[in-house]
Design an enzyme around this catalytic site. Structure first.
Site, PDB file in Angstrom:
ATOM      1  N   GLU A 191       0.799  -1.248   0.000  1.00  0.00           N
ATOM      2  CA  GLU A 191       0.000   0.000   0.000  1.00  0.00           C
ATOM      3  C   GLU A 191       0.822   1.285   0.000  1.00  0.00           C
ATOM      4  O   GLU A 191       0.706   2.104   0.915  1.00  0.00           O
ATOM      5  CB  GLU A 191      -0.898   0.025   1.237  1.00  0.00           C
TER       6      GLU A 191
ATOM      7  N   GLU B  80      -5.966  -8.368   0.537  1.00  0.00           N
ATOM      8  CA  GLU B  80      -6.459  -8.031   1.880  1.00  0.00           C
ATOM      9  C   GLU B  80      -7.925  -7.659   1.762  1.00  0.00           C
ATOM     10  O   GLU B  80      -8.291  -6.853   0.897  1.00  0.00           O
ATOM     11  CB  GLU B  80      -5.739  -6.807   2.465  1.00  0.00           C
TER      12      GLU B  80
HETATM   13  C1  BG6 Z   1      -4.144  -2.533   5.626  1.00  0.00           C
HETATM   14  C2  BG6 Z   1      -2.737  -2.868   6.073  1.00  0.00           C
HETATM   15  O1  BG6 Z   1      -4.216  -1.253   5.159  1.00  0.00           O
HETATM   16  O2  BG6 Z   1      -5.127  -2.565   6.597  1.00  0.00           O
HETATM   17  C3  BG6 Z   1      -2.685  -3.884   7.196  1.00  0.00           C
HETATM   18  O3  BG6 Z   1      -1.959  -3.324   4.991  1.00  0.00           O
HETATM   19  C4  BG6 Z   1      -3.724  -3.543   8.232  1.00  0.00           C
HETATM   20  O4  BG6 Z   1      -1.378  -3.904   7.712  1.00  0.00           O
HETATM   21  C5  BG6 Z   1      -5.099  -3.584   7.575  1.00  0.00           C
HETATM   22  O5  BG6 Z   1      -3.683  -4.334   9.372  1.00  0.00           O
HETATM   23  C6  BG6 Z   1      -6.246  -3.343   8.528  1.00  0.00           C
HETATM   24  O6  BG6 Z   1      -6.056  -2.171   9.246  1.00  0.00           O
HETATM   25  P1  BG6 Z   1      -6.132  -2.146  10.832  1.00  0.00           P
HETATM   26  O7  BG6 Z   1      -5.779  -0.780  11.216  1.00  0.00           O
HETATM   27  O8  BG6 Z   1      -7.525  -2.529  11.156  1.00  0.00           O
HETATM   28  O9  BG6 Z   1      -5.149  -3.160  11.301  1.00  0.00           O
END
Ligand code: BG6
Length: 487
Positions: free
Chosen positions: A194, A386
């Site tokens: 990202e 993700e």
């Molecule tokens: C993504 C990241 O943007 O979001 C992850 O690559 C991150 O590292 C995920 O954990 C979810 O975000 P958060 O803040 O809920 O952990």
């Protein structure tokens, strides 16, 4: 004519995703050096009346305090979920669900503890060798991120992170070392996670102390320029190391709907979309798009470039587009587009969408839209690496009934199936945080995404035992049926 496909491809790579700094722990074991993520001190997540009290920026003053008196603070990312010692048990559980792929990242500071050493740290290299061998036992393909929101802290102290061009050769030394070492074990790589989130947190994304730069937006784009070059050089190097390597660029894809049908709002939405897609535009096409050159000019953003940079970008483009998908936003016309574009926290709320406990809009149809838009634009394979729901889970009589998570994932997988039917080419799907891990944004353990519950709270109390949630059995069936059984 393009064949209409109504099911997931036979070799579709189902699996889950993690990042080293959120799972490994053992922050000083095996010769690892301190990293930027080791400095993300826990702050009351409900402080200042907000549910998202982000912990991903660190100031010079905080850094000094954390280095001098670490015992006074809680650093959840130093603990992770102890994957470093428990990876065999965790991988066994992934295999039980039938994973075909596991996304993980390598910690730069395990391989080059300060980033400055001439030779890599053998103990660090050996750890990932063991992890890859364990995955191989179960025929799970590794998908490896080279830089996921961390780097040796020494590089922040010495160079203010990616603000300096000096970081490029240091990164190339690191990526060459890991590509050489794992060339027979790893095929799929993502150089940077990202990169577009540099606009959100220049410390997390680029190791930069914000108080040491004068114009933070310009700084975010300057660090991105250096990372673009480092990524392109890594890719062109990698192609010499192995013909089998496949490289993906990676963005946090945030579709921004226009707030109204007013042409001005529609234009604002187009611009917000361009700011999001600027990153893959450079990484897939190999040059800066003209809309961005205009944006820089209009906003007095000057990126320092050198002769030959364009050539480097052209020679290291990506094979596939990886992205995370969590939410959509709404955009309205503003005099200053910098107010709205590229941020995680959108000022406008979409009344048509439910939100998560952390105020993240939930929008499965948006997922289908993003898949279609990305594929239309680039015409190369996509990989959602993700996607998932952060939620509080309750353990009742040793069980976790997380039907809300199943519901979220079911709708998103369905949207992905629709996109496949639309003709979109997708390599695989890795849900975020397939095992509970420390939140990136808030450093909470209690913001859980996993199919596997980890017994640990925000302060590090707990047995670290792993428990299969209801979603574990559900996802196993999804994989077994290659996406047919979503109920
Ligand atoms: C993504 C990241 O943007 O979001 C992850 O690559 C991150 O590292 C995920 O954990 C979810 O975000 P958060 O803040 O809920 O952990």
């Amino acid at each position: 004519m393009h064949k209409v496909r109504t099911e997931f491809p036979k070799n579709f790579l189902w699996g889950g995703a993690t990042a080293a700094n959120q799972i490994e722990g053992a922050y000083l074991e095996g010769g690892k050096g301190l990293s930027t993520s080791d400095m993300a001190a826990y702050k009351d997540p409900y402080g200042e009346g907000r549910v998202n009290n982000f912990t991903f920026n660190v100031s010079s003053e905080e850094l000094e305090k954390y280095l001098l008196n670490p015992e006074k603070y809680n650093f959840p990312k130093r603990r992770g979920i102890d994957f470093y010692h428990r990876y065999k048990e965790d991988i066994r559980l992934f295999a039980e669900m039938g994973f075909k792929v596991f996304r993980l990242s390598i910690s730069w500071a395990r391989i080059f503890p300060t980033g400055l050493e001439d030779e890599p740290n053998e103990e660090g290299l050996k750890f990932y060798d063991d992890v890859f061998d364990e995955l191989k036992k179960y025929n799970i393909e590794p998908l490896v991120t080279m830089s996921h929101y961390e780097m040796p802290i020494e590089l922040t102290k010495r160079y203010n992170g990616w603000m300096s061009r000096e970081l490029i050769p240091l990164f190339i030394k690191y990526t060459t070392a890991i590509m050489e070492r794992y060339k027979d074990k790893v095929k799929y790589w993502i150089p940077f996670n990202e990169m577009n989130m540099n606009l959100n947190s220049i410390y997390t994304g680029a190791g930069v102390l914000e108080d040491k730069v004068t114009n933070v937006i310009q700084a975010a784009y300057q660090t991105s320029h250096h990372q673009f070059l480092a990524q392109a050089m890594t890719i062109s190097n990698g192609r010499k190391i192995s013909k089998d390597f496949k490289f993906g660029c990676m963005i946090n894809a945030i579709e921004s709907y226009a707030a109204t049908s007013k042409p001005e709002d529609q234009l604002a939405s187009l611009k917000a979309g361009q700011i999001n897609l600027f990153y893959p535009d450079v990484q897939v096409r190999g040059y800066y798009p003209s809309y961005m050159i205009r944006y820089f000019k209009e906003n007095n953003i000057n990126i320092v470039q050198q002769e030959g940079d364009n050539e480097i970008l052209k020679n290291g483009t990506s094979d596939y587009v990886a992205f995370s998908y969590y939410m959509t936003h709404m955009t309205e016309h503003r005099e200053d587009m910098r107010d709205i574009a590229g941020r995680l926290d959108s000022p406008l709320k979409n009344p048509n969408l439910e939100i998560s406990e952390w105020d993240w809009p939930i929008d499965p149809i948006g997922f289908r839209i993003v898949l279609n838009k990305l594929y239309d634009r680039y015409q190369i394979p996509l990989w959602p690496v993700e996607n998932g729901l952060g939620a509080h889970d309750k353990v009742v009589d040793g069980k976790i009934h997380d039907d809300y998570r199943i519901d979220y994932l079911r709708k998103h997988i369905s949207a992905m199936a629709d996109a496949i039917e639309d003709g979109v080419e997708i390599i695989g799907y890795t849900t975020w945080g397939c095992i509970d891990l420390v939140s990136c944004g808030t450093s909470q353990m209690s913001k859980r995404y996993g199919f596997i519950y980890v017994d640990q709270d925000d302060h590090g109390n707990g047995t670290l035992d792993r428990i299969r949630k209801d979603s574990f059995y559900w996802y196993k069936k999804v994989i077994e049926s290659n996406g047919e059984k979503l109920i």
